[in-house]
Design a protein around this motif. Structure first.
Motif, PDB file in Angstrom:
ATOM      1  N   ALA A 405      68.598 -38.729   6.095  1.00 15.16           N
ATOM      2  CA  ALA A 405      67.627 -37.704   6.464  1.00 15.16           C
ATOM      3  C   ALA A 405      66.197 -38.231   6.383  1.00 15.16           C
ATOM      4  O   ALA A 405      65.322 -37.805   7.136  1.00 15.16           O
ATOM      5  N   ILE A 406      65.954 -39.161   5.434  1.00 16.68           N
ATOM      6  CA  ILE A 406      64.623 -39.753   5.286  1.00 16.68           C
ATOM      7  C   ILE A 406      64.740 -41.270   5.251  1.00 16.68           C
ATOM      8  O   ILE A 406      65.797 -41.820   4.942  1.00 16.68           O
ATOM      9  N   ASP A 407      63.631 -41.950   5.547  1.00 17.28           N
ATOM     10  CA  ASP A 407      63.605 -43.404   5.566  1.00 17.28           C
ATOM     11  C   ASP A 407      63.416 -43.948   4.154  1.00 17.28           C
ATOM     12  O   ASP A 407      63.049 -43.221   3.225  1.00 17.28           O
ATOM     13  N   THR A 408      63.649 -45.234   4.007  1.00 18.15           N
ATOM     14  CA  THR A 408      63.405 -45.878   2.725  1.00 18.15           C
ATOM     15  C   THR A 408      61.902 -45.938   2.457  1.00 18.15           C
ATOM     16  O   THR A 408      61.086 -45.765   3.356  1.00 18.15           O
ATOM     17  N   GLY A 409      61.539 -46.195   1.207  1.00 18.31           N
ATOM     18  CA  GLY A 409      60.134 -46.346   0.866  1.00 18.31           C
ATOM     19  C   GLY A 409      59.449 -45.075   0.404  1.00 18.31           C
ATOM     20  O   GLY A 409      58.236 -45.049   0.208  1.00 18.31           O
ATOM     21  N   TRP A 410      60.188 -43.986   0.212  1.00 17.97           N
ATOM     22  CA  TRP A 410      59.606 -42.724  -0.239  1.00 17.97           C
ATOM     23  C   TRP A 410      59.218 -42.834  -1.719  1.00 17.97           C
ATOM     24  O   TRP A 410      59.761 -43.663  -2.463  1.00 17.97           O
ATOM     25  N   THR A 411      58.313 -41.995  -2.146  1.00 22.04           N
ATOM     26  CA  THR A 411      57.918 -41.933  -3.559  1.00 22.04           C
ATOM     27  C   THR A 411      57.667 -40.488  -3.968  1.00 22.04           C
ATOM     28  O   THR A 411      57.279 -39.660  -3.143  1.00 22.04           O
ATOM     29  N   PHE A 412      57.906 -40.194  -5.229  1.00 24.58           N
ATOM     30  CA  PHE A 412      57.539 -38.898  -5.810  1.00 24.58           C
ATOM     31  C   PHE A 412      56.933 -39.190  -7.172  1.00 24.58           C
ATOM     32  O   PHE A 412      57.603 -39.740  -8.052  1.00 24.58           O
ATOM     33  N   THR A 413      55.674 -38.844  -7.332  1.00 23.96           N
ATOM     34  CA  THR A 413      54.953 -39.231  -8.543  1.00 23.96           C
ATOM     35  C   THR A 413      54.246 -38.047  -9.191  1.00 23.96           C
ATOM     36  O   THR A 413      53.913 -37.057  -8.529  1.00 23.96           O
ATOM     37  N   ASP A 414      54.038 -38.183 -10.474  1.00 23.66           N
ATOM     38  CA  ASP A 414      53.313 -37.192 -11.269  1.00 23.66           C
ATOM     39  C   ASP A 414      51.830 -37.564 -11.239  1.00 23.66           C
ATOM     40  O   ASP A 414      51.450 -38.686 -11.593  1.00 23.66           O
TER      41      ASP A 414
END
Length: 445
Positions: A405-414
């Motif tokens: 559904a999504i490409d590589t290289g995603w991030t989720f940060t605080d």
């Protein structure tokens, strides 16, 4: 050996939610409809064929069209509030009343005879559109209890007089609550479904003013209720052969969360539907299709289109964000899975004009938001609390990447900017579109 148990948490919830998104039936489509049977002015979730039959007897075409792709139906029967139930009554004994208001109730027939299955008892037979139900009983109390499971009626005890045997008798007194839909009905509809959760919504109105109001309603849901979903519209039957009219609807909407159906013609079931009815099928397919799959080139159950579009019409439709079906050999397929976004606004990109990309964006926001609601107020506003939520979302996003559904290289940060009861997080991810154009260079040797 001692069982090692872990406390359930947000990470488990999000992973489960992510895995649901590749199951077609996880999608929910809202289908408002008019009929002479069904729970009036009430949201009813129908997850199976049996549940749809019990609610509509399978006679509501738009509900059945929306269900073809496997989505769960969130049905809403629209009435004017004046519908009444049919009934049969024995004075001071029992009242047999139709389960739902509407004219179908007048078609129900009851017979009270000697029971053939339980000697010494009587039997109520209720004949309806699907089958004849039989309930043996010794007295009114037993009959009332047993008919609580009936698909057709409910029985109420009126007094102490014994129930008498009667030949087949029709229920009477039902009144219809179905009238031609007006703009006021749409306002009532929007208010009733505002807080519901659904992935796609079918709009049973072809009036341009109502469609504009529906777009605003969906926009308000997105910004104020934080509930993201896709609206599917169609047009007037008299305009279905006119591509200019279809394009006019798309241009008026111009939103990634609105899909405009220009499909019209004979369904494989033999019935002819206009673009307004086919919009229900489109809405169901949007809700049912996993986010890692595109609706482009999906076969449409269309036996004969009202009009086979020419090359110029096809290009015009694609340019305006109008969803069309075109003939491909012996079948019809969706030419390109586009929504009505054609003129880009602030913070929009060209790939947002594809249903697959737009649905992925909405699903991720909905999933994180819905699970987050369960845990708000339970995590401390410090780095540890932030890290717990980051870990949960990372687990979820990992599954969405594995699904395609999504490409590589995603991030989720605080962002680590917590003040009081607020804290910020940053999600960076690229939804994956589908390959629709293949450019091949052939070097002839």
């Amino acid at each position: 050996m001692t069982i090692q148990r872990e406390r359930p948490g947000v990470t488990v919830e999000l992973i489960a939610k992510a895995k649901e998104r590749v199951v077609p039936k996880s999608g929910v489509v809202l289908v408002p409809y008019q009929a002479e049977w069904g729970a009036p002015d009430e949201l009813v979730k129908l997850g199976s064929f049996e549940e749809r039959i019990a609610q509509t007897f399978g006679k509501v075409d738009t509900v059945e069209l929306a269900a073809e792709g496997g989505a769960t139906i969130l049905a809403y029967r629209m009435t004017n509030g004046t519908a009444t139930k049919a009934a049969y009554e024995q004075a001071d004994a029992i009242r047999v009343e139709a389960l739902y208001p509407g004219l179908v109730g007048n078609e129900l027939k009851v017979t009270i005879t000697v029971s053939t299955s339980e000697p010494g008892k009587k039997e109520l037979q209720v004949t309806g559109p699907l089958q004849t139900e039989k309930f043996s009983f010794a007295d009114a109390n037993e009959l009332a209890a047993k008919t609580s499971q009936s698909n057709y009626v409910r029985v109420k005890k009126l007094g102490e007089t014994a129930v008498t045997i009667v030949p087949e008798t029709a229920l009477t007194g039902a009144k219809s609550g179905t009238v031609a839909l007006a703009s006021a009905d749409s306002t009532k509809l929007f208010m009733a479904v505002s807080g519901a959760d659904f992935d796609a919504m079918y709009l049973p109105f072809d009036d341009s003013a109502v469609q504009a109001a529906a777009k605003q309603f969906m926009s308000d849901r997105r910004t104020q209720n934080k509930k993201l979903s896709t609206l599917v519209i169609g047009g007037k039957a008299a305009d279905d052969e006119n591509m200019a009219k279809h394009i006019e609807r798309s241009v008026a909407q111009n939103a990634r969360f609105v899909v405009n159906s220009a499909i019209a013609g004979q369904h494989n079931n033999g019935k002819v539907y206009g673009s307004l009815e086919w919009a229900a099928w489109v809405a169901g397919m949007i809700a049912a299709t996993p986010a890692h799959e595109s609706l482009t080139a999906v076969v449409v159950p269309l036996k004969k289109a009202l009009k086979d579009w020419g090359h110029t019409d096809i290009l015009s439709a694609l340019g305006s964000g109008t969803l069309i079906a075109t003939r491909d050999g012996d079948v019809y397929i969706i030419e390109s899975a586009v929504n009505t976004l054609a003129v880009l606004g602030t913070h929009e990109r060209e790939d947002y004009g594809k249903i697959r990309v737009s649905m992925t964006l909405d699903q991720i926001v909905n999933d994180i938001s819905q699970v987050g609601k369960k845990y708000k107020g339970k995590l401390g506003n410090n780095d540890l609390g932030g890290a717990v939520f980051v870990s949960a979302v990372n687990a979820y996003m990992t599954v969405r990447e594995q699904q395609g559904a999504i490409d590589t290289g995603w991030t989720f940060t605080d962002k680590k900017n917590g003040i009081g009861d607020r804290r910020g997080f940053l999600l960076s991810a690229k939804p994956l579109d589908a390959i629709e154009y293949f450019d091949i260079d052939w070097e002839v040797l």
